[in-house]
Scaffold this active site. Structure first.
Site, mmCIF file in Angstrom:
data_model
loop_
_atom_site.group_PDB
_atom_site.id
_atom_site.type_symbol
_atom_site.label_atom_id
_atom_site.label_comp_id
_atom_site.label_asym_id
_atom_site.label_seq_id
_atom_site.Cartn_x
_atom_site.Cartn_y
_atom_site.Cartn_z
ATOM 1 C CB CYS A 30 -40.508 -11.535 -114.073
ATOM 2 S SG CYS A 30 -41.146 -11.712 -115.750
ATOM 3 C CB ALA A 59 -35.794 -16.876 -124.967
ATOM 4 N N PRO A 60 -34.460 -14.858 -122.688
ATOM 5 C CG PRO A 60 -33.689 -12.708 -122.158
ATOM 6 C CD PRO A 60 -34.787 -13.687 -121.841
ATOM 7 N N GLY A 61 -32.011 -16.037 -122.024
ATOM 8 C CA GLY A 61 -30.836 -16.824 -121.671
ATOM 9 C C GLY A 61 -29.989 -16.303 -120.525
ATOM 10 N N GLY A 62 -30.450 -15.315 -119.785
ATOM 11 C CA GLY A 62 -29.645 -14.767 -118.702
ATOM 12 C C GLY A 62 -29.380 -15.773 -117.595
ATOM 13 C CE LYS A 63 -34.630 -16.134 -113.973
ATOM 14 N NZ LYS A 63 -35.005 -15.169 -115.035
ATOM 15 C CG ASP A 66 -37.513 -17.484 -116.346
ATOM 16 O OD1 ASP A 66 -38.463 -17.001 -115.705
ATOM 17 O OD2 ASP A 66 -36.555 -16.808 -116.753
#
Length: 449
Positions: free
Chosen positions: A386, A263-267, A333
């Site tokens: 991050c 989540a939130p699923g961008g990658k 992540d």
């Protein structure tokens, strides 16, 4: 505490929202509701005031602390005071209006006992506005413990420490777009933006010849050309490195993938988009996250991109998840302190505590160890955070390698000046206006013992 009330004035609602953040609630989950409670013409003002106070919180707090004999114990009053100081110094509102409206906001939430102190401090700041503005701008706006850790990590790395702690972390984060190559190229989408009279820059991504679009105009994302059709997504410049780094590896032709802590699923979305172009050849992909609420956003994002049927999405704990068959590729992540995205989520500097770092490092190590058990021999594990802190990044991987004889480092290459090669992987830093957020990437390959 008084509940949010659309009949309260804008500043009172800002105070209440700041108080909720102090109590541990995330701005990301509250912001839309907060803005919906504000009258239309006041929303831009409310948005600027709320995020501005958060970005400057610690620097502004030091002004108030220097002007009072004993620390404030009432969080509502502290929030009102910092809000007033920020508005006086940064928003060009007349001093008398700031003082009067801040005091009225305190009274409206039944905090009359804080009116006298707030009035006295705001008047001093209003009289000596330039003096206090210089003080706020000179000082960093991170908690002191975090500034110390960043100095320990990056103080010897040229000017990076000063650039990280400078005004950069207080600015609005740039908005980057990831173009879906299935539908359109970067240059073609740039032409659509030009036709829509939206100002932008095209910037190198830092890997191969890949590019990214950065918006100069603040626009409603839903109004971007073909956004609802899935042609484009908002994703940070450094977050977009994920799929292209994997593209540099010598991957087998048919792969099973796991996107852990998705989540939130961008990658995840980026990998699926690249898979549709045969950059990767996925036979199946599983995505997991332990937060059911956050998984809701994954489903929303994939639905907009017409990718809902491309991945199996499950709610599971990364520390204990066990697949029936090992995966060829795992993208982890990892949960982190998120110190690299303070520009984008300014409440992080307010929410994060020093003890969170050690707890997070332990959590990362547990998930990493379990993901390794789910990885096939000769498979690749990408570790991403991050965070700006080495203990969550490079040191975490060094510790893992020391404990796992079957793990070896897989090389890849990034090219931008703020994408700094480490002993393992790369640390990406937010040093300039158009830089991506703070990210760390490392890739490991599993061998035989």
């Amino acid at each position: 505490m008084v509940d949010d009330n659309p009949n309260l004035c804008t500043r009172a609602n800002v105070i209440l929202t700041l108080e909720k953040i102090h109590q541990g609630e995330s701005l990301a989950w509250m912001l839309d509701g907060f803005l919906n409670d504000i009258r239309g013409r006041e929303r831009a003002f409310a948005h600027e005031l709320l995020l501005g106070v958060l970005r400057h919180w610690h620097a502004v707090s030091r002004i108030g602390e220097s002007l009072m004999k004993t620390p404030l114990t009432d969080i509502s009053v502290l929030c009102a005071l910092n809000m007033g100081v920020y508005e006086l110094l940064y928003m060009n509102t007349p001093g008398y209006a700031v003082i009067n409206e801040t005091l009225n906001a305190l009274k409206s939430i039944n905090k009359n006992h804080g009116v006298g102190l707030t009035n006295a401090i705001l008047r001093k700041v209003a009289i000596h506005q330039q003096k206090y503005l210089k003080k706020v701008n000179k000082n960093h706006s991170l908690p002191n413990w975090l500034a110390k850790k960043i100095k320990q990590d990056w103080g010897a790395e040229g000017e990076n420490y000063y650039e990280i702690l400078g005004q950069n972390l207080r600015k609005n984060a740039p908005i980057f777009l990831r173009v879906n190559p299935k539908f359109i190229t970067v240059d073609e989408y740039a032409n659509l933006l030009t036709q829509a009279q939206i100002d932008f820059k095209i910037l190198p991504l830092g890997v191969a010849d890949q590019q990214v679009i950065c918006l100069n105009d603040r626009v409603k994302i839903q109004d971007l050309p073909y956004f609802s059709d899935g042609w484009v997504s908002v994703q940070d410049r450094h977050a977009q490195l994920c799929g292209h780094i994997l593209g540099q590896l010598d991957l087998p032709t048919s792969l099973s993938w796991l996107d852990a802590c998705t989540a939130p699923g961008g990658k995840l979305a980026q990998m699926l988009e690249l898979s549709e172009l045969d950059v990767f050849h996925m036979k199946h992909i599983t995505a997991l996250d332990s937060d059911e609420r956050r998984l809701g956003r994954v489903h929303e994002n994939l639905a907009r991109l017409h990718l809902s049927d491309q991945a199996k999405i499950i709610c599971a704990d990364g520390r204990t998840y066990q697949a029936a068959m090992p995966f060829d590729v795992i993208v982890l992540d990892a949960p982190c302190t998120a110190t690299g995205v303070v520009r984008r989520h300014p409440d992080i500097a307010l929410l994060r505590k020093e003890q969170d770092v050690e707890q997070t490092v332990c959590l990362q190590a547990d998930i990493l160890a379990n993901m390794w058990r789910n990885l096939a021999v000769n498979g690749y594990l990408m570790y991403v955070t991050c965070s700006l802190l080495k203990v969550e990044n490079e040191q975490q991987i060094l510790d893992f390698l020391a404990k796992n004889a079957d793990a070896k480092v897989a090389d890849f290459h990034l090219t931008l000046p703020n994408q700094i090669k480490r002993s393992i992987g790369y640390q990406c830093l937010p040093l300039n206006e158009y830089d991506g957020d703070g990210f760390y990437y490392a890739v490991l390959q599993k061998g035989c013992v």
